[in-house]
Design a protein around this motif. Structure first.
Motif, PDB file in Angstrom:
ATOM      1  N   LEU A  23       8.047   5.975 -11.503  1.00 47.83           N
ATOM      2  CA  LEU A  23       9.000   5.391 -10.555  1.00 47.83           C
ATOM      3  C   LEU A  23       9.333   3.954 -10.937  1.00 47.83           C
ATOM      4  O   LEU A  23       8.457   3.191 -11.348  1.00 47.83           O
ATOM      5  CB  LEU A  23       8.427   5.402  -9.133  1.00 47.83           C
ATOM      6  N   THR A  24      10.598   3.584 -10.758  1.00 46.13           N
ATOM      7  CA  THR A  24      11.024   2.211 -11.012  1.00 46.13           C
ATOM      8  C   THR A  24      10.796   1.359  -9.768  1.00 46.13           C
ATOM      9  O   THR A  24      10.575   1.891  -8.666  1.00 46.13           O
ATOM     10  CB  THR A  24      12.518   2.165 -11.375  1.00 46.13           C
ATOM     11  N   ASP A  25      10.910   0.047  -9.942  1.00 48.63           N
ATOM     12  CA  ASP A  25      10.781  -0.870  -8.803  1.00 48.63           C
ATOM     13  C   ASP A  25      11.785  -0.525  -7.703  1.00 48.63           C
ATOM     14  O   ASP A  25      11.444  -0.514  -6.524  1.00 48.63           O
ATOM     15  CB  ASP A  25      11.014  -2.314  -9.249  1.00 48.63           C
ATOM     16  N   ILE A  26      13.027  -0.256  -8.115  1.00 50.56           N
ATOM     17  CA  ILE A  26      14.069   0.053  -7.122  1.00 50.56           C
ATOM     18  C   ILE A  26      13.729   1.341  -6.378  1.00 50.56           C
ATOM     19  O   ILE A  26      13.866   1.411  -5.148  1.00 50.56           O
ATOM     20  CB  ILE A  26      15.466   0.131  -7.777  1.00 50.56           C
ATOM     21  N   GLN A  27      13.257   2.355  -7.084  1.00 54.71           N
ATOM     22  CA  GLN A  27      12.886   3.604  -6.411  1.00 54.71           C
ATOM     23  C   GLN A  27      11.761   3.366  -5.410  1.00 54.71           C
ATOM     24  O   GLN A  27      11.810   3.863  -4.280  1.00 54.71           O
ATOM     25  CB  GLN A  27      12.443   4.649  -7.428  1.00 54.71           C
ATOM     26  N   ILE A  28      10.761   2.608  -5.812  1.00 55.49           N
ATOM     27  CA  ILE A  28       9.629   2.339  -4.910  1.00 55.49           C
ATOM     28  C   ILE A  28      10.107   1.591  -3.674  1.00 55.49           C
ATOM     29  O   ILE A  28       9.760   1.956  -2.542  1.00 55.49           O
ATOM     30  CB  ILE A  28       8.510   1.574  -5.644  1.00 55.49           C
ATOM     31  N   GLN A  29      10.929   0.556  -3.866  1.00 47.19           N
ATOM     32  CA  GLN A  29      11.439  -0.202  -2.713  1.00 47.19           C
ATOM     33  C   GLN A  29      12.192   0.707  -1.746  1.00 47.19           C
ATOM     34  O   GLN A  29      12.002   0.624  -0.531  1.00 47.19           O
ATOM     35  CB  GLN A  29      12.373  -1.331  -3.175  1.00 47.19           C
ATOM     36  N   LYS A  30      13.035   1.572  -2.280  1.00 51.67           N
ATOM     37  CA  LYS A  30      13.846   2.408  -1.406  1.00 51.67           C
ATOM     38  C   LYS A  30      13.004   3.497  -0.741  1.00 51.67           C
ATOM     39  O   LYS A  30      13.243   3.851   0.412  1.00 51.67           O
ATOM     40  CB  LYS A  30      15.021   3.044  -2.166  1.00 51.67           C
ATOM     41  N   LEU A  31      12.023   4.043  -1.457  1.00 54.73           N
ATOM     42  CA  LEU A  31      11.122   5.020  -0.833  1.00 54.73           C
ATOM     43  C   LEU A  31      10.359   4.380   0.319  1.00 54.73           C
ATOM     44  O   LEU A  31      10.211   4.982   1.399  1.00 54.73           O
ATOM     45  CB  LEU A  31      10.148   5.591  -1.871  1.00 54.73           C
ATOM     46  N   VAL A  32       9.890   3.162   0.115  1.00 52.53           N
ATOM     47  CA  VAL A  32       9.173   2.458   1.185  1.00 52.53           C
ATOM     48  C   VAL A  32      10.126   2.181   2.349  1.00 52.53           C
ATOM     49  O   VAL A  32       9.758   2.343   3.517  1.00 52.53           O
ATOM     50  CB  VAL A  32       8.507   1.166   0.663  1.00 52.53           C
ATOM     51  N   MET A  86       4.726  -6.265  -6.913  1.00 56.09           N
ATOM     52  CA  MET A  86       5.119  -5.461  -8.073  1.00 56.09           C
ATOM     53  C   MET A  86       5.315  -6.312  -9.333  1.00 56.09           C
ATOM     54  O   MET A  86       5.357  -5.774 -10.433  1.00 56.09           O
ATOM     55  CB  MET A  86       6.373  -4.639  -7.782  1.00 56.09           C
ATOM     56  N   LYS A  87       5.419  -7.627  -9.175  1.00 57.86           N
ATOM     57  CA  LYS A  87       5.552  -8.512 -10.340  1.00 57.86           C
ATOM     58  C   LYS A  87       4.329  -8.401 -11.249  1.00 57.86           C
ATOM     59  O   LYS A  87       4.429  -8.558 -12.452  1.00 57.86           O
ATOM     60  CB  LYS A  87       5.718  -9.965  -9.897  1.00 57.86           C
ATOM     61  N   ASP A  88       3.167  -8.155 -10.641  1.00 60.85           N
ATOM     62  CA  ASP A  88       1.928  -7.988 -11.406  1.00 60.85           C
ATOM     63  C   ASP A  88       1.618  -6.493 -11.444  1.00 60.85           C
ATOM     64  O   ASP A  88       0.800  -5.988 -10.689  1.00 60.85           O
ATOM     65  CB  ASP A  88       0.793  -8.771 -10.741  1.00 60.85           C
ATOM     66  N   ILE A  90       0.840  -1.203   0.000  1.00 68.16           N
ATOM     67  CA  ILE A  90       0.000   0.000   0.000  1.00 68.16           C
ATOM     68  C   ILE A  90       0.879   1.258   0.000  1.00 68.16           C
ATOM     69  O   ILE A  90       0.599   2.217  -0.723  1.00 68.16           O
ATOM     70  CB  ILE A  90      -0.988   0.001   1.187  1.00 68.16           C
ATOM     71  N   ILE A  91       1.942   1.232   0.788  1.00 71.20           N
ATOM     72  CA  ILE A  91       2.846   2.387   0.811  1.00 71.20           C
ATOM     73  C   ILE A  91       3.506   2.549  -0.565  1.00 71.20           C
ATOM     74  O   ILE A  91       3.617   3.661  -1.086  1.00 71.20           O
ATOM     75  CB  ILE A  91       3.901   2.247   1.929  1.00 71.20           C
ATOM     76  N   GLY A  92       3.924   1.444  -1.166  1.00 68.35           N
ATOM     77  CA  GLY A  92       4.498   1.488  -2.513  1.00 68.35           C
ATOM     78  C   GLY A  92       3.512   2.031  -3.534  1.00 68.35           C
ATOM     79  O   GLY A  92       3.885   2.833  -4.407  1.00 68.35           O
ATOM     80  N   GLN A  93       2.264   1.623  -3.426  1.00 69.90           N
ATOM     81  CA  GLN A  93       1.226   2.130  -4.332  1.00 69.90           C
ATOM     82  C   GLN A  93       1.025   3.631  -4.145  1.00 69.90           C
ATOM     83  O   GLN A  93       0.781   4.355  -5.112  1.00 69.90           O
ATOM     84  CB  GLN A  93      -0.089   1.381  -4.102  1.00 69.90           C
ATOM     85  N   HIS A  97      20.683  -5.412  -4.201  1.00 67.49           N
ATOM     86  CA  HIS A  97      20.524  -4.011  -4.618  1.00 67.49           C
ATOM     87  C   HIS A  97      19.978  -3.111  -3.514  1.00 67.49           C
ATOM     88  O   HIS A  97      19.481  -2.032  -3.782  1.00 67.49           O
ATOM     89  CB  HIS A  97      19.652  -3.934  -5.872  1.00 67.49           C
ATOM     90  N   GLY A  98      20.072  -3.567  -2.277  1.00 66.36           N
ATOM     91  CA  GLY A  98      19.638  -2.743  -1.163  1.00 66.36           C
ATOM     92  C   GLY A  98      18.445  -3.342  -0.434  1.00 66.36           C
ATOM     93  O   GLY A  98      18.038  -4.473  -0.698  1.00 66.36           O
ATOM     94  N   PRO A  99      17.855  -2.585   0.481  1.00 63.65           N
ATOM     95  CA  PRO A  99      16.717  -3.069   1.260  1.00 63.65           C
ATOM     96  C   PRO A  99      15.504  -3.370   0.372  1.00 63.65           C
ATOM     97  O   PRO A  99      15.173  -2.590  -0.521  1.00 63.65           O
ATOM     98  CB  PRO A  99      16.404  -1.905   2.205  1.00 63.65           C
ATOM     99  N   VAL A 100      14.866  -4.503   0.657  1.00 61.18           N
ATOM    100  CA  VAL A 100      13.684  -4.923  -0.107  1.00 61.18           C
ATOM    101  C   VAL A 100      12.656  -5.495   0.860  1.00 61.18           C
ATOM    102  O   VAL A 100      12.997  -6.231   1.781  1.00 61.18           O
ATOM    103  CB  VAL A 100      14.066  -6.004  -1.162  1.00 61.18           C
ATOM    104  N   PHE A 101      11.406  -5.152   0.623  1.00 59.10           N
ATOM    105  CA  PHE A 101      10.290  -5.778   1.327  1.00 59.10           C
ATOM    106  C   PHE A 101       9.756  -6.867   0.405  1.00 59.10           C
ATOM    107  O   PHE A 101       9.308  -6.581  -0.714  1.00 59.10           O
ATOM    108  CB  PHE A 101       9.201  -4.753   1.657  1.00 59.10           C
ATOM    109  N   ARG A 102       9.816  -8.110   0.856  1.00 58.10           N
ATOM    110  CA  ARG A 102       9.474  -9.252  -0.003  1.00 58.10           C
ATOM    111  C   ARG A 102       8.042  -9.159  -0.531  1.00 58.10           C
ATOM    112  O   ARG A 102       7.798  -9.439  -1.710  1.00 58.10           O
ATOM    113  CB  ARG A 102       9.684 -10.565   0.774  1.00 58.10           C
ATOM    114  N   THR A 103       7.096  -8.786   0.300  1.00 59.11           N
ATOM    115  CA  THR A 103       5.706  -8.731  -0.169  1.00 59.11           C
ATOM    116  C   THR A 103       5.533  -7.660  -1.242  1.00 59.11           C
ATOM    117  O   THR A 103       4.773  -7.842  -2.186  1.00 59.11           O
ATOM    118  CB  THR A 103       4.723  -8.468   0.988  1.00 59.11           C
TER     119      THR A 103
END
Length: 139
Positions: free
Chosen positions: A18-27, A64-66, A6-9, A53-59
């Motif tokens: 925003l790219t996947d990496i940007q979203i992960q790091k912003l979250v 983000m795959k879909d 939800i935070i990523g959204q 590539h840095g911190p990642v939230f698995r969920t």
């Protein structure tokens, strides 16, 4: 209830480029600074992992795959205003950086470095980044 997706959204709704990496790091930065600001209270329960590539939230990674489903932002309307105000500040500070810049930033900070001790730079890891290290680094 808030979660990494939800935070990523929410961040994606602010900038659909925003790219996947940007979203992960912003979250990650939202998670970290929220905890510091609120003396240990968490924005949501999942802890970040120390990926290559840095911190990642698995969920968040899995959701983000879909992209079609991830980009639907119905849930963000349920986020309380005090939280969106906080997220807007995080976006204002970190949203201007590219994914590579954000990755370099997190790679230079204690929480990710400590969680990857003993690993080679390109070695897979699901090691948890500890909240106590986040509090020590950003607090």
């Amino acid at each position: 209830m808030l979660n990494a997706t939800i935070i990523g959204q929410y961040f994606l709704s602010k900038n659909p480029e925003l790219t996947d990496i940007q979203i992960q790091k912003l979250v990650y930065y939202a998670y970290s600074w929220y905890m510091v600001k609120n003396k240990g209270e968490k924005l949501f329960e999942e802890s970040p992992q120390a990926w290559i590539h840095g911190p990642v939230f698995r969920t968040l990674f899995d959701s983000m795959k879909d992209y079609k489903r991830f980009s639907k932002t119905d849930e963000i309307e349920k986020i309380e205003k005090n939280i969106t105000d906080f997220l807007d500040v995080i976006y204002e500070i970190y949203g201007k950086y590219s994914g590579n810049e954000l990755e370099r930033m997190t790679h230079s900070e204690l929480p990710w470095i400590k969680a990857r001790i003993g690993l080679k730079p390109y070695e897979f890891s699901q090691n948890t980044i500890l909240d106590e290290d986040i509090m020590k680094c950003y607090g």
